[in-house]
Design an enzyme around this catalytic site. Sequence first.
Site, short mmCIF file in Angstrom:
data_model
loop_
_atom_site.label_atom_id
_atom_site.label_comp_id
_atom_site.label_asym_id
_atom_site.label_seq_id
_atom_site.Cartn_x
_atom_site.Cartn_y
_atom_site.Cartn_z
N HIS A 8 0.84 -1.21 0.00
CA HIS A 8 0.00 0.00 0.00
C HIS A 8 0.87 1.26 0.00
CE1 HIS A 8 -3.14 -2.59 2.33
NE2 HIS A 8 -3.57 -2.47 1.08
N SER A 13 -3.05 -7.63 3.30
CA SER A 13 -3.34 -7.40 4.72
C SER A 13 -3.76 -8.71 5.39
CB SER A 13 -4.45 -6.37 4.88
OG SER A 13 -4.02 -5.14 4.35
P1 ADP Z 1 -9.82 -3.60 -0.39
O1 ADP Z 1 -10.52 -4.29 0.74
O2 ADP Z 1 -10.52 -2.40 -0.93
O3 ADP Z 1 -9.31 -4.51 -1.48
P2 ADP Z 1 -7.11 -3.37 0.49
O4 ADP Z 1 -6.64 -2.61 1.66
O5 ADP Z 1 -6.94 -4.84 0.52
O6 ADP Z 1 -8.60 -2.93 0.33
O7 ADP Z 1 -6.45 -2.82 -0.83
C1 ADP Z 1 -6.62 -1.50 -1.28
C2 ADP Z 1 -6.00 -1.37 -2.66
O8 ADP Z 1 -4.60 -1.59 -2.55
C3 ADP Z 1 -6.50 -2.36 -3.70
O9 ADP Z 1 -6.51 -1.72 -4.96
C4 ADP Z 1 -5.47 -3.45 -3.70
O10 ADP Z 1 -5.38 -4.10 -4.96
C5 ADP Z 1 -4.21 -2.63 -3.42
N1 ADP Z 1 -3.20 -3.44 -2.76
C6 ADP Z 1 -3.34 -4.31 -1.76
N2 ADP Z 1 -2.17 -4.90 -1.43
C7 ADP Z 1 -1.25 -4.39 -2.28
C8 ADP Z 1 0.14 -4.62 -2.50
N3 ADP Z 1 0.82 -5.53 -1.81
N4 ADP Z 1 0.73 -3.90 -3.45
C9 ADP Z 1 0.04 -3.00 -4.17
N5 ADP Z 1 -1.28 -2.78 -4.06
C10 ADP Z 1 -1.92 -3.45 -3.13
#
Ligand code: ADP
Length: 168
Positions: free
Chosen positions: A17, A128
Site C-alpha cells: 500500500h 493485509s
Molecule cells: P480492499 O478491501 O478495498 O481490497 P485493500 O486494503 O486490501 O482494500 O487494498 C486496497 C488497494 O490496494 C487495492 O486496490 C489493492 O489491490 C491494493 N493493494 C493491496 N495490497 C497491495 C500490494 N501488496 N501492493 C500493491 N497494491 C496493493
Amino acid sequence: MKIAVYPGSFDPVTKGHLDIIRRASALVDELVVGVLNNNAKTPLFSAEERVTMIQDVTGDLKNVRVEYFSGLSVDFVRRCHAKFIVRGLRAVTDFEYELQMAQTNRSIDGDIDTIFFTTALNYAYISSSTVKEVAWYGGDITGFVPPEIVDRVYGKIQLLQAEKGSRS
Ligand code: ADP
C-alpha cells in the site's frame, strides 16, 4: 488541483500500500487515502486506528491526507472534489474485481476515472490478510509492513488471542 482518492481497507497498511501511496502522490496535487469503514468482515483495527497508522507512515508526504469514510467510494470521491480513484493491481486475480469496480464507478459517475498502479514486484504477494495470518501464528511480518506498524499488529493480535483464551 488534481486530487485523487486511494480507497481501501488497509487493515493494516502494508509495504505494498505504502509503495502505491508514494507513487500516486507524486502524480497528483493531493492524494486522499480513504479508509473504508463498512466492510462486511470485522476488521482487526478500527477505522480510527487504521487512519492513525497510515498517517504515521506517510508523515513525510506533504500532499497526502488520510480520512475514513463509509458508503460508496464514488460518494467519498465526490466529497473530496477528486476526479481520480487510485487502485493497485497485484496479480491477474485482482484484475476481474478491479475492472468490475472501475466500470461500476464510471457508470455511477462518468467524470471519475480509476488509475491502476501495478505493484512493485517485491511487494506483489503481500496482502493485509496474510499479514494477519502470519502474525496470528507468531511468524515474522517485518518484511510485509512498515516498521512503525509491526508491534501494533502483534499487540492487537495478542489482545484478541487473550480475549479468546479467557472466553474458552
Ligand atoms: P480492499 O478491501 O478495498 O481490497 P485493500 O486494503 O486490501 O482494500 O487494498 C486496497 C488497494 O490496494 C487495492 O486496490 C489493492 O489491490 C491494493 N493493494 C493491496 N495490497 C497491495 C500490494 N501488496 N501492493 C500493491 N497494491 C496493493
